[in-house]
Design an enzyme around this catalytic site. Structure first.
Site, PDB file in Angstrom:
ATOM      1  N   ASN A 156       0.810  -1.231   0.000  1.00 34.30           N
ATOM      2  CA  ASN A 156       0.000   0.000   0.000  1.00 34.30           C
ATOM      3  C   ASN A 156       0.842   1.279   0.000  1.00 34.30           C
ATOM      4  O   ASN A 156       0.413   2.319  -0.477  1.00 34.30           O
ATOM      5  CB  ASN A 156      -1.036   0.001   1.126  1.00 34.30           C
ATOM      6  N   PRO A 180      10.247  -6.397  -0.469  1.00 41.82           N
ATOM      7  CA  PRO A 180       9.018  -5.648  -0.748  1.00 41.82           C
ATOM      8  C   PRO A 180       7.911  -6.597  -1.178  1.00 41.82           C
ATOM      9  O   PRO A 180       8.188  -7.714  -1.610  1.00 41.82           O
ATOM     10  CB  PRO A 180       9.434  -4.719  -1.898  1.00 41.82           C
ATOM     11  N   GLU A 255       4.333  -2.891  12.607  1.00 46.13           N
ATOM     12  CA  GLU A 255       3.241  -1.946  12.311  1.00 46.13           C
ATOM     13  C   GLU A 255       2.132  -2.788  11.706  1.00 46.13           C
ATOM     14  O   GLU A 255       2.190  -3.129  10.528  1.00 46.13           O
ATOM     15  CB  GLU A 255       3.703  -0.878  11.313  1.00 46.13           C
TER      16      GLU A 255
HETATM   17  C1  SIN Z   1       1.105   6.173   6.892  1.00 48.38           C
HETATM   18  O1  SIN Z   1       2.328   6.104   7.025  1.00 48.38           O
HETATM   19  O2  SIN Z   1       0.511   7.234   7.003  1.00 48.38           O
HETATM   20  C2  SIN Z   1       0.248   4.968   6.590  1.00 48.38           C
HETATM   21  C3  SIN Z   1       0.964   3.685   6.717  1.00 48.38           C
HETATM   22  C4  SIN Z   1       0.102   2.461   6.627  1.00 48.38           C
HETATM   23  O3  SIN Z   1      -1.049   2.475   6.265  1.00 48.38           O
HETATM   24  O4  SIN Z   1       0.621   1.393   6.924  1.00 48.38           O
END
Ligand code: SIN
Length: 483
Positions: A156, A180, A255
């Site tokens: 994304n 990636p 994350e």
């Molecule tokens: C962001 O860095 O603002 C979004 C990152 C994500 O959706 O993982």
């Protein structure tokens, strides 16, 4: 090639130890806007991943021995090259990922900003001197790079999610191997090309491309030469990768998924809330971990807010990201589109009402109409699951404590947003929300100066900010005796 002015930015081999490494068998990278094949990319497996780890391991000695200033100079050059090639990098990103070109160029600048930020932070890795409990000893703390860092990054944000991990790692003195997503390797390879031109030594940054995520991921999480693993992606995959890291007790930072509440209180500026929601929800067609996922609106402003929002959503322009004025690009895959469609159907059969959109543009493409769903409850799948699509589910609430409880009623804790003007309420709600990041009267919260990350099953560790280096450093205590 692919309409880029600098053709050498289109790379198709993995980048290992400063070399472009091809394979006999390759895989296709396609444009989600039309399904066409862009290029074929080297399909490495476990062997390629091991070579990349070995290169990073060998390069660590040299890179970690450089002064912070020397590393910063090379990283700054890398940042400058990324900005000089912003148009080409943006085009490449739109081609492989689908997001509108303006957003793609914005992502390139966003990614580059982490490289600039951490190049500066590299010089501020301070240790500590601690008053000793006894007169004949001294207590000193120094910070050292953890070693080889491996990463798996998502489709994304094909540029920025690599940039903010690699920048922190390199600034700290670590070397780096990234895999990636197979959907979007081209941005990663172009970044590697620019890192090479910037003079970052061979082996410091390695990009391993391949379809066999399991085999590559196993090496990146289990090889004892790797000392830290970092991942951005789903909570489900993150849990598996954390367990694979346990065998060698690696440092991990994750994350993971989100289920962001976006709360509109009765004292909110409704026009500002609509604008904030558009920014948060429709960035990358709703395919971000920090996207507003559940929109709680106070009953007294529910109808007014729904009307204003619907009017704005119906104006959003869907199309190929390369077309002028496009605001919503395609979803990444057929599976993604079907998931969104199913979440809507299930909610409608449980009583939700489609106010705008609600369906794909046509049966063959990956474009989904921006959708507003009213009369949603917090229990419906569209509110309890991460949507990852351009859908706004609107839920009514009556009071502050009730909405805080509903917002926290999830295993996730990445981002939350709320709109209110009463200062007491602003503090109560900001402190009551169990989330790593809270946007208050603001829908765009990401920037390199701020700590990005979540709590609960949204992950651990922080990326960006002065806190972002901690995950890439070990703190070593020196006890000096004989004084
Ligand atoms: C962001 O860095 O603002 C979004 C990152 C994500 O959706 O993982």
């Amino acid at each position: 090639m692919l309409g880029l002015s600098d053709k050498a930015l289109v790379r198709t081999g993995a980048f290992i130890n400063g070399q472009w490494c091809d394979t006999d068998e390759r895989f296709a990278v396609t444009n989600p806007a039309n399904g066409e094949t862009l290029v074929l990319v080297a399909n490495h497996g476990a062997d390629g991943a091991e070579q990349a780890v070995a290169a990073a391991h060998d390069a660590f000695k040299v890179w970690s021995a450089k002064s912070a200033g020397e590393r910063a100079t090379l990283m700054r050059k890398w940042y400058q090259l990324m900005m000089e090639h912003q148009d080409d990098l943006g085009r490449l990103l739109t081609l492989e990922q689908g997001k509108p070109l303006a957003e793609a160029k914005g992502e390139v600048a966003y990614g580059a900003s982490y490289i600039e930020w951490f190049a500066e932070e590299a010089k501020r890795v301070y240790g500590d001197t601690i008053p000793s409990p006894s007169g004949d000893k001294r207590v000193v703390v120094i910070k050292q790079p953890v070693g080889v860092v491996s990463a798996v990054t998502p489709w994304n944000f094909p540029n920025a999610m690599i940039a903010r991990k690699a920048a922190a790692a390199l600034a700290a003195g670590c070397t780096f191997v990234v895999k990636p997503a197979a959907e979007t390797p081209l941005s990663a390879l172009a970044m590697a090309e620019l890192a090479k031109r910037a003079g970052i030594p061979d082996g410091v940054l390695n990009v391993i491309t391949g379809k066999d995520s399991k085999a590559i991921g196993k090496v990146l999480t289990e090889d004892p030469r790797v000392r830290k693993f970092t991942f951005t992606g789903s909570t489900q995959v993150g849990k598996l990768l954390i367990s694979q890291c346990a065998g060698t007790v690696k440092k991990v930072s994750m994350e993971l998924g989100g289920n962001a509440p976006f709360i509109v209180f009765d004292d909110a500026d409704l026009d500002a809330a609509v604008q904030g929601l558009l920014v948060s929800k429709f960035r990358n067609a709703g395919q971000t971990c920090v996207c507003a996922n559940r929109i709680f609106v106070h009953a007294s402003v529910y109808e007014a807010f729904t009307d204003k929002l619907t009017e704005a959503v119906e104006k959003l322009k869907i199309g190929d990201g390369l077309d002028e004025g496009t605001q919503i690009g395609p979803l990444i895959s057929r599976d993604a589109l079907e998931k969104v469609q199913n979440l809507i159907s299930e909610s409608v059969s449980s009583g939700a009402r489609v106010v705008a959109g609600g369906e794909s543009v046509d049966k063959d493409s990956l474009f989904f109409k921006p959708t507003v769903l009213a009369d949603v409850s917090n229990e419906m799948p569209v509110a309890s699951e991460e949507i990852f699509g351009p859908v706004v589910p609107l839920i009514r609430f009556d009071d502050e404590q009730q909405v805080i409880a509903m917002a926290n009623d999830t295993d996730f804790g990445l981002a939350a947003y709320f709109y209110a003007r009463d200062i007491g309420r602003v503090w109560r709600v900001a402190e009551g929300l169990e989330y790593g990041m809270v946007g208050i009267n603001e829908g765009a919260i990401s920037n390199p100066a701020a700590p990005f990350g979540g709590v609960k099953q949204s992950g651990n560790g922080r990326e960006g900010s002065k806190y972002g280096l901690d995950d890439y450093l070990e703190c070593k205590y020196l006890c000096m005796g004989g004084i």
